[in-house]
Write a protein that holds these residues in place. Structure first.
Motif, PDB file in Angstrom:
ATOM      1  N   ARG A  24       0.823  -1.211   0.000  1.00  0.00           N
ATOM      2  CA  ARG A  24       0.000   0.000   0.000  1.00  0.00           C
ATOM      3  C   ARG A  24       0.857   1.261   0.000  1.00  0.00           C
ATOM      4  O   ARG A  24       0.472   2.270   0.570  1.00  0.00           O
ATOM      5  CB  ARG A  24      -0.927  -0.010   1.215  1.00  0.00           C
ATOM      6  CG  ARG A  24      -1.670  -1.283   1.440  1.00  0.00           C
ATOM      7  CD  ARG A  24      -3.100  -1.350   1.127  1.00  0.00           C
ATOM      8  NE  ARG A  24      -3.893  -0.187   1.303  1.00  0.00           N
ATOM      9  CZ  ARG A  24      -4.930   0.078   0.518  1.00  0.00           C
ATOM     10  NH1 ARG A  24      -5.247  -0.731  -0.446  1.00  0.00           N
ATOM     11  NH2 ARG A  24      -5.657   1.137   0.718  1.00  0.00           N
ATOM     12  N   ASP A  25       2.019   1.207  -0.622  1.00  0.00           N
ATOM     13  CA  ASP A  25       2.907   2.373  -0.657  1.00  0.00           C
ATOM     14  C   ASP A  25       2.129   3.649  -0.969  1.00  0.00           C
ATOM     15  O   ASP A  25       1.457   3.751  -1.980  1.00  0.00           O
ATOM     16  CB  ASP A  25       4.014   2.179  -1.697  1.00  0.00           C
ATOM     17  CG  ASP A  25       5.051   1.159  -1.252  1.00  0.00           C
ATOM     18  OD1 ASP A  25       5.133   0.888  -0.035  1.00  0.00           O
ATOM     19  OD2 ASP A  25       5.773   0.634  -2.117  1.00  0.00           O
ATOM     20  N   GLY A  26       2.222   4.601  -0.057  1.00  0.00           N
ATOM     21  CA  GLY A  26       1.596   5.896  -0.273  1.00  0.00           C
ATOM     22  C   GLY A  26       0.112   5.944   0.018  1.00  0.00           C
ATOM     23  O   GLY A  26      -0.504   6.984  -0.112  1.00  0.00           O
ATOM     24  N   ARG A  27      -0.483   4.837   0.391  1.00  0.00           N
ATOM     25  CA  ARG A  27      -1.926   4.809   0.685  1.00  0.00           C
ATOM     26  C   ARG A  27      -2.130   4.402   2.141  1.00  0.00           C
ATOM     27  O   ARG A  27      -1.263   3.822   2.763  1.00  0.00           O
ATOM     28  CB  ARG A  27      -2.635   3.819  -0.233  1.00  0.00           C
ATOM     29  CG  ARG A  27      -2.591   4.272  -1.690  1.00  0.00           C
ATOM     30  CD  ARG A  27      -3.270   3.289  -2.576  1.00  0.00           C
ATOM     31  NE  ARG A  27      -2.311   2.220  -2.842  1.00  0.00           N
ATOM     32  CZ  ARG A  27      -2.595   1.092  -3.447  1.00  0.00           C
ATOM     33  NH1 ARG A  27      -3.809   0.845  -3.843  1.00  0.00           N
ATOM     34  NH2 ARG A  27      -1.679   0.180  -3.660  1.00  0.00           N
ATOM     35  N   GLU A  28      -3.308   4.697   2.629  1.00  0.00           N
ATOM     36  CA  GLU A  28      -3.648   4.347   4.000  1.00  0.00           C
ATOM     37  C   GLU A  28      -3.613   2.829   4.181  1.00  0.00           C
ATOM     38  O   GLU A  28      -4.113   2.096   3.330  1.00  0.00           O
ATOM     39  CB  GLU A  28      -5.050   4.873   4.308  1.00  0.00           C
ATOM     40  CG  GLU A  28      -5.420   4.777   5.762  1.00  0.00           C
ATOM     41  CD  GLU A  28      -6.752   5.441   6.039  1.00  0.00           C
ATOM     42  OE1 GLU A  28      -7.531   4.867   6.798  1.00  0.00           O
ATOM     43  OE2 GLU A  28      -6.999   6.524   5.466  1.00  0.00           O
ATOM     44  N   PRO A  29      -3.006   2.342   5.253  1.00  0.00           N
ATOM     45  CA  PRO A  29      -2.926   0.889   5.452  1.00  0.00           C
ATOM     46  C   PRO A  29      -4.312   0.273   5.690  1.00  0.00           C
ATOM     47  O   PRO A  29      -5.226   0.930   6.185  1.00  0.00           O
ATOM     48  CB  PRO A  29      -2.051   0.725   6.693  1.00  0.00           C
ATOM     49  CG  PRO A  29      -1.920   2.076   7.306  1.00  0.00           C
ATOM     50  CD  PRO A  29      -2.353   3.100   6.301  1.00  0.00           C
ATOM     51  N   LEU A  30      -4.426  -0.986   5.309  1.00  0.00           N
ATOM     52  CA  LEU A  30      -5.673  -1.715   5.555  1.00  0.00           C
ATOM     53  C   LEU A  30      -5.833  -1.978   7.040  1.00  0.00           C
ATOM     54  O   LEU A  30      -4.838  -2.190   7.740  1.00  0.00           O
ATOM     55  CB  LEU A  30      -5.653  -3.065   4.840  1.00  0.00           C
ATOM     56  CG  LEU A  30      -5.833  -3.066   3.341  1.00  0.00           C
ATOM     57  CD1 LEU A  30      -5.691  -4.492   2.804  1.00  0.00           C
ATOM     58  CD2 LEU A  30      -7.183  -2.516   2.954  1.00  0.00           C
ATOM     59  N   PRO A  31      -7.061  -2.013   7.518  1.00  0.00           N
ATOM     60  CA  PRO A  31      -7.283  -2.390   8.920  1.00  0.00           C
ATOM     61  C   PRO A  31      -6.765  -3.822   9.165  1.00  0.00           C
ATOM     62  O   PRO A  31      -6.740  -4.654   8.257  1.00  0.00           O
ATOM     63  CB  PRO A  31      -8.801  -2.326   9.078  1.00  0.00           C
ATOM     64  CG  PRO A  31      -9.291  -1.495   7.940  1.00  0.00           C
ATOM     65  CD  PRO A  31      -8.298  -1.661   6.834  1.00  0.00           C
ATOM     66  N   ASP A  32      -6.387  -4.080  10.392  1.00  0.00           N
ATOM     67  CA  ASP A  32      -5.815  -5.383  10.745  1.00  0.00           C
ATOM     68  C   ASP A  32      -6.722  -6.554  10.398  1.00  0.00           C
ATOM     69  O   ASP A  32      -6.242  -7.593   9.954  1.00  0.00           O
ATOM     70  CB  ASP A  32      -5.457  -5.432  12.233  1.00  0.00           C
ATOM     71  CG  ASP A  32      -4.258  -4.567  12.566  1.00  0.00           C
ATOM     72  OD1 ASP A  32      -3.508  -4.188  11.643  1.00  0.00           O
ATOM     73  OD2 ASP A  32      -4.071  -4.265  13.762  1.00  0.00           O
ATOM     74  N   ASP A  33      -8.045  -6.384  10.583  1.00  0.00           N
ATOM     75  CA  ASP A  33      -8.941  -7.507  10.298  1.00  0.00           C
ATOM     76  C   ASP A  33      -8.976  -7.846   8.808  1.00  0.00           C
ATOM     77  O   ASP A  33      -9.030  -9.020   8.427  1.00  0.00           O
ATOM     78  CB  ASP A  33     -10.353  -7.256  10.839  1.00  0.00           C
ATOM     79  CG  ASP A  33     -11.021  -6.022  10.254  1.00  0.00           C
ATOM     80  OD1 ASP A  33     -10.319  -5.065   9.859  1.00  0.00           O
ATOM     81  OD2 ASP A  33     -12.266  -6.007  10.198  1.00  0.00           O
ATOM     82  N   LEU A  34      -8.891  -6.830   7.942  1.00  0.00           N
ATOM     83  CA  LEU A  34      -8.859  -7.083   6.499  1.00  0.00           C
ATOM     84  C   LEU A  34      -7.531  -7.698   6.074  1.00  0.00           C
ATOM     85  O   LEU A  34      -7.492  -8.586   5.222  1.00  0.00           O
ATOM     86  CB  LEU A  34      -9.122  -5.805   5.719  1.00  0.00           C
ATOM     87  CG  LEU A  34     -10.532  -5.233   5.829  1.00  0.00           C
ATOM     88  CD1 LEU A  34     -10.652  -3.952   5.023  1.00  0.00           C
ATOM     89  CD2 LEU A  34     -11.565  -6.247   5.385  1.00  0.00           C
ATOM     90  N   ARG A  35      -6.452  -7.241   6.674  1.00  0.00           N
ATOM     91  CA  ARG A  35      -5.143  -7.841   6.387  1.00  0.00           C
ATOM     92  C   ARG A  35      -5.136  -9.312   6.797  1.00  0.00           C
ATOM     93  O   ARG A  35      -4.639 -10.164   6.055  1.00  0.00           O
ATOM     94  CB  ARG A  35      -4.038  -7.090   7.118  1.00  0.00           C
ATOM     95  CG  ARG A  35      -3.718  -5.762   6.507  1.00  0.00           C
ATOM     96  CD  ARG A  35      -2.725  -4.999   7.331  1.00  0.00           C
ATOM     97  NE  ARG A  35      -1.476  -5.758   7.509  1.00  0.00           N
ATOM     98  CZ  ARG A  35      -0.303  -5.210   7.663  1.00  0.00           C
ATOM     99  NH1 ARG A  35      -0.183  -3.903   7.651  1.00  0.00           N
ATOM    100  NH2 ARG A  35       0.765  -5.943   7.829  1.00  0.00           N
TER     101      ARG A  35
END
Length: 128
Positions: A24-35
């Protein structure tokens, strides 16, 4: 993750070591549950590929898996894995998500191809 695993011929352990640091370079990270969900799906597909491939191959009449576009093959494997292991997700939702992946990562021809194969598999498995 599955593309890196398939094309790079690396273990899912190795994929997990690097994927989320660059995904996700440069974008908001995914929430932990989605990861966690994405990682669980990718690990599951990689572990079950010997179970998934015959199901896909049977439904893909006149197509050998190794001749399919890599992304199409991975999308089919992922959807079949979800048919088998995610019973709470409706089959039509799984197909729609697979078609969105095909639109994003393959093309319109792939959308029709994947839709036909997955609909046949869904019916054979008795999924709603």
């Amino acid at each position: 993750m599955l593309y890196q695993w398939e094309v790079g011929r690396v273990s899912m352990f190795e994929v997990r070591q690097t994927f989320w640091t660059h995904a996700r370079d440069g974008r908001e990270p995914l929430p932990d549950d989605l990861r966690a969900f994405a990682t669980t799906l990718a690990d599951g597909v990689a572990a079950a590929v010997e179970e998934l491939d015959p199901i896909v191959a049977e439904a893909a009449e006149h197509w050998r898996l190794e001749r399919m576009n890599v992304m199409d093959r991975l999308i089919l494997r992922l959807a079949v894995y979800e048919f088998l292991r995610e019973p709470e997700t409706p089959g039509k939702v799984i197909i729609n998500e697979a078609l969105e992946l095909a639109r994003s990562f393959s093309g319109e021809e792939a959308v029709r191809f994947i839709n036909g194969i997955l609909d046949a598999i869904r019916r054979k498995l008795g999924r709603e």
